[in-house]
Design an enzyme around this catalytic site. Sequence first.
Site, PDB file in Angstrom:
ATOM      1  N   ARG A  40       0.828  -1.216   0.000  1.00  0.00           N
ATOM      2  CA  ARG A  40       0.000   0.000   0.000  1.00  0.00           C
ATOM      3  C   ARG A  40       0.857   1.260   0.000  1.00  0.00           C
ATOM      4  O   ARG A  40       0.381   2.337  -0.367  1.00  0.00           O
ATOM      5  CB  ARG A  40      -0.952   0.002   1.193  1.00  0.00           C
ATOM      6  N   TYR A  89      -7.810  14.755  -6.402  1.00  0.00           N
ATOM      7  CA  TYR A  89      -8.140  16.031  -5.750  1.00  0.00           C
ATOM      8  C   TYR A  89      -7.326  16.168  -4.482  1.00  0.00           C
ATOM      9  O   TYR A  89      -7.057  15.195  -3.788  1.00  0.00           O
ATOM     10  CB  TYR A  89      -9.633  16.141  -5.432  1.00  0.00           C
ATOM     11  N   PRO A  90      -6.915  17.412  -4.170  1.00  0.00           N
ATOM     12  CA  PRO A  90      -6.247  17.695  -2.909  1.00  0.00           C
ATOM     13  C   PRO A  90      -7.276  18.090  -1.850  1.00  0.00           C
ATOM     14  O   PRO A  90      -8.401  18.491  -2.192  1.00  0.00           O
ATOM     15  CB  PRO A  90      -5.357  18.884  -3.253  1.00  0.00           C
ATOM     16  N   MET A  91      -6.927  17.944  -0.587  1.00  0.00           N
ATOM     17  CA  MET A  91      -7.888  18.310   0.469  1.00  0.00           C
ATOM     18  C   MET A  91      -7.188  18.691   1.775  1.00  0.00           C
ATOM     19  O   MET A  91      -6.022  18.367   1.999  1.00  0.00           O
ATOM     20  CB  MET A  91      -8.864  17.163   0.727  1.00  0.00           C
ATOM     21  N   ASN A  92      -7.900  19.388   2.608  1.00  0.00           N
ATOM     22  CA  ASN A  92      -7.474  19.737   3.960  1.00  0.00           C
ATOM     23  C   ASN A  92      -8.463  19.200   4.973  1.00  0.00           C
ATOM     24  O   ASN A  92      -9.608  18.896   4.647  1.00  0.00           O
ATOM     25  CB  ASN A  92      -7.437  21.270   4.143  1.00  0.00           C
ATOM     26  N   LYS A  93      -8.021  19.107   6.216  1.00  0.00           N
ATOM     27  CA  LYS A  93      -8.949  18.933   7.333  1.00  0.00           C
ATOM     28  C   LYS A  93      -9.181  20.325   7.930  1.00  0.00           C
ATOM     29  O   LYS A  93      -8.236  21.079   8.172  1.00  0.00           O
ATOM     30  CB  LYS A  93      -8.349  17.994   8.391  1.00  0.00           C
ATOM     31  N   HIS A 129     -15.663   6.401   8.269  1.00  0.00           N
ATOM     32  CA  HIS A 129     -15.304   6.798   6.900  1.00  0.00           C
ATOM     33  C   HIS A 129     -14.744   5.582   6.144  1.00  0.00           C
ATOM     34  O   HIS A 129     -15.075   5.363   4.974  1.00  0.00           O
ATOM     35  CB  HIS A 129     -14.251   7.896   6.986  1.00  0.00           C
ATOM     36  N   GLN A 164      -8.153   3.405  -3.876  1.00  0.00           N
ATOM     37  CA  GLN A 164      -7.799   4.700  -3.292  1.00  0.00           C
ATOM     38  C   GLN A 164      -6.319   4.750  -2.923  1.00  0.00           C
ATOM     39  O   GLN A 164      -5.820   3.848  -2.270  1.00  0.00           O
ATOM     40  CB  GLN A 164      -8.585   4.948  -2.011  1.00  0.00           C
ATOM     41  N   SER A 222     -16.161  14.022   6.659  1.00  0.00           N
ATOM     42  CA  SER A 222     -16.132  14.870   5.459  1.00  0.00           C
ATOM     43  C   SER A 222     -17.058  16.068   5.625  1.00  0.00           C
ATOM     44  O   SER A 222     -16.706  17.193   5.260  1.00  0.00           O
ATOM     45  CB  SER A 222     -16.565  14.079   4.214  1.00  0.00           C
TER      46      SER A 222
END
Lengths: 250, 250, 250, 250, 250
Positions: free
Chosen positions: D131, D145-149, D172, D185, D223
């Site tokens: 992995r 896609y990029p993301m933040n918390k 999740h 993923q 999310s």
Amino acid sequence: MAGRVPEPTFTLEGWHLLHDFRHLDFPAWLAAPKGEREAAWGELREILAEWARVEAEGRGSFGVFQVITPKADLLFLNLREGLDALLEAEARLNKSLFARYLRPAYGFYSVVELGSQTGPLDPEAPYVKPRLTPRVPKGGYVCFYPMNKRRLGGDNWYLLPARERAELMKAHGETGRKYQGKVLQVISGAQGLDDWEWGVDLFSEDPLQFKRIVYEMRFDEVSARFGEFGPFYVGKYLAEEDLSRLLGVA
Amino acid sequence: MAGRVPEPTFTLEGWHLLHDFRHLDFPAWLAAPKGEREAAWGELREILAEWARVEAEGRGSFGVFQVITPKADLLFLNLREGLDALLEAEARLNKSLFARYLRPAYGFYSVVELGSQTGPLDPEAPYVKPRLTPRVPKGGYVCFYPMNKRRLGGDNWYLLPARERAELMKAHGETGRKYQGKVLQVISGAQGLDDWEWGVDLFSEDPLQFKRIVYEMRFDEVSARFGEFGPFYVGKYLAEEDLSRLLGVA
Amino acid sequence: MAGRVPEPTFTLEGWHLLHDFRHLDFPAWLAAPKGEREAAWGELREILAEWARVEAEGRGSFGVFQVITPKADLLFLNLREGLDALLEAEARLNKSLFARYLRPAYGFYSVVELGSQTGPLDPEAPYVKPRLTPRVPKGGYVCFYPMNKRRLGGDNWYLLPARERAELMKAHGETGRKYQGKVLQVISGAQGLDDWEWGVDLFSEDPLQFKRIVYEMRFDEVSARFGEFGPFYVGKYLAEEDLSRLLGVA
Amino acid sequence: MAGRVPEPTFTLEGWHLLHDFRHLDFPAWLAAPKGEREAAWGELREILAEWARVEAEGRGSFGVFQVITPKADLLFLNLREGLDALLEAEARLNKSLFARYLRPAYGFYSVVELGSQTGPLDPEAPYVKPRLTPRVPKGGYVCFYPMNKRRLGGDNWYLLPARERAELMKAHGETGRKYQGKVLQVISGAQGLDDWEWGVDLFSEDPLQFKRIVYEMRFDEVSARFGEFGPFYVGKYLAEEDLSRLLGVA
Amino acid sequence: MAGRVPEPTFTLEGWHLLHDFRHLDFPAWLAAPKGEREAAWGELREILAEWARVEAEGRGSFGVFQVITPKADLLFLNLREGLDALLEAEARLNKSLFARYLRPAYGFYSVVELGSQTGPLDPEAPYVKPRLTPRVPKGGYVCFYPMNKRRLGGDNWYLLPARERAELMKAHGETGRKYQGKVLQVISGAQGLDDWEWGVDLFSEDPLQFKRIVYEMRFDEVSARFGEFGPFYVGKYLAEEDLSRLLGVA
């Protein structure tokens, strides 16, 4: 919120959409040698004929629109059965002679969506199939905008119980029904596909209806509290003869 | 908010507006051969004459402005009876020889709007028609800016009862009335038409009035709590001889 | 907030300012034929001489600055008695030969402002006139930034009682006074004129003072709670001989 | 929060990723002399062969994708054992003949990451190594896609106790597991490396799955409350023969 | 907050920094005639030799880095005793032959800063001077990002009592100390100098350390509640021979 069970929206998906907004470099186009313009126009007509054939065969739909304001000059709107056919349509245009005079303005990839907060939709229901495979009206005007549902503090759409979402959407639907016969709405989902969660297309014979429906809907609680709206694009349908007139070609 | 009934604003709509802000490529313009500049200027004068004819015939209005700061150099402001005529005006300019020296800066499409929070307006009332079809003053200065009404947490315009909105707008109107005779205001709605909900045009013989009215109004609760403002553009009206002087053409 | 009476700030207005930030295309400039560079430099010197004449006659002031970081290379800062003179100054530069090597970077239009929360200012007071018509120091460094007063939830400047605003501004003024003799501040209002509500110019012999005063002031409640700051531009004053050295011209 | 002890996430890191999105200048490419196109295509094939060799030797992986909408035309996705090898891959492409027809669209640098809220992961566990060194599927579609918390008021991910974060991530993960076999993923961390905190790659044989998994996951509390999402890019895998067809080369 | 006395941070300032990120136009560079490339490379080597001399004489420091992702290709990082020397370094590069192949990507101007919440720092303390005049490591990797301290509702750094700020910074410092020997941190202040309040440079032999320290620190309350982060740039140090290899010059 321990033990909270998520209650996702039930959806059905239909045709894939590509909104392809372009700037047209008018000075370069008008300064091009007559032969080059004729060749470019000839090839563009072939492309439009191919797209018309796809539509005639029930494999999609399309429309070309003249867009107001310098945000874009032209919209090439295509619906197809899948992503591959949209990629082909996009590349077909990009590789054409006419693309020398186009520059990208904005684009959006989404999939026609019917949603329900209360339970799965029946894909065999008579009203479902045509709404999942909508035809672009061959006249009038289009209004396109992308949107999100807000997730901010106390106004978080995705944390609402499904029942509450259903009530809010029902009231919203009632506002929409007032415009039946005046405005055709096509909702497409873009979660995981583009930068906003939905795309909205409105089609009407009168652009004032875009202003009226959007303004009235903004007072619905679902829009007032949860709607986040992206850029709005308004355009006029161009039949081939309208496009040739705009381009100044025979 | 169960059972809440939306109370949309009542509106009347008038002429359609296109604000078309452009950069002028001065070095390219000034370096162009004399013959090309003369031809471009001649065609531009024809366009201005056409627009003057439209205005004389009561089918619209227009003005050209020199814009301060590098945000834009020129504003072509057009009002017409509908979207088609605006699309034609925009394309007419884009297809002109002068367009070789222009680049898009910003644009906004909206429709002149009269609004009421308390009940439908009477389209036959004597003060209504002229306010829906305003003429661009042929002199002085313009200030244009787009704006939204806020929908954020406790400050959500669209969830206020109509009566409260009416009170807030009434107080705002009183501030505006202090500037009667000094500043002409034209409000246009852009819901469903462009990226902001409204466009505001202020016309005055003195640009300081723009600063004074906007600053004073910001203390009104409706602006302080609910106003979200986009970019501001300020320009000076250019009669044809002013434009010819700016362009250095006879 | 029913019955709330707005308490706008009292202001006096002075000279109009244009901050005109430009990129310089160094490679194109340095590759230009010697004759073209000499002609462009000669014309630029004429423009500077005109602006010096305006300053000598008390009709305005000006300065040219070399800006650090690629945000901009040059700042042309002009103050005049009105907007018309600023439009002329901007067009004069745009139409010059030197403009072939310039590209717009950022601009800001504002008007020198003195404000009071407690009552009208006396335009005849001895300290007022010179502060409304400030001269650009002919040496040292400049720091320019635009700013807003926040209107967000509980932190809404425009809903504060005038008395509270006065106290906050007084404490802020005390911080500013510590820098007297080290930093010259010019505040200009841009409500209704540009995208931010104010422009701030700091002038100092030592750029470290910009860091110290801005950092110290940020702890004042008026900045900590209500200040929203735009981009910061820092530059060094260029006398004509400094500019000629930067440009590599005799 | 006095005495609060931070409880950072435990992570293991694997291969370094570079997402290199490019625009392709189709008109320039198609107008290039045949010899130049053949040379450029030949060199591009060499680069792809080098990257295939790296993959065969277990030192990384790669894929080329055709991207929908004008946000980008091509994605060059590379995984390597470290940053140096990614810098080399990026420079190799930039220095190639084909780069004359490419312009940058978007890029993202990150490192494959496995995370745990409850305790250190065992790098020797059988499921871990594969992995951390994922292969790009040689077919189908990609969604990146990029993301933040989020760290905003009451919704601050980094102030949650580790136990609460673990519960949210577990729920999740259960949503994710529903898509096992349909969507692959790959999560990569970009804290300290790029403008967002994570990058997410989804691979699937059916682009509709991107819409379904992202939409369903948005109802997960983690999310809904904490996810902030950047732009979404969707593309179709291009084997060498697909790429040659898109480029119109033998 | 009546009677609140602001408690500004105590700071010492050291060298001035310019981060000058550039795009390199590889196709134009590689297509340039051999003589032009050699002349440009020769002049660039002279510039690097000048900067090395400045460093040898203790008047500053510098480094050139290859940046990953299309955000930038090269970083020219310079530290000097004052702004004038930075303006000279920037202009020296802009006026060089090599600048024909560079385009601006991003820049940041700041001043090395040591801060204390509890009392003035002793400029004569032995650990102070070297930390105010840091040398760029001649190898390894750099991570640069700008940041602000948040001023939003209940999370307003500048309204915290100094004692509370001191506690938060102390805990943050403890996290930093875990990375001693692995990561060199240089903090510079940009209040009044650039668009963010601070710049942070991390130097390490291993880019994974950037990910680890930034991720771990984000769980510190001072970052979780108060940190607002700009773009992140990561690059690899280029000695002259590395740069010549990247550029393909002898």
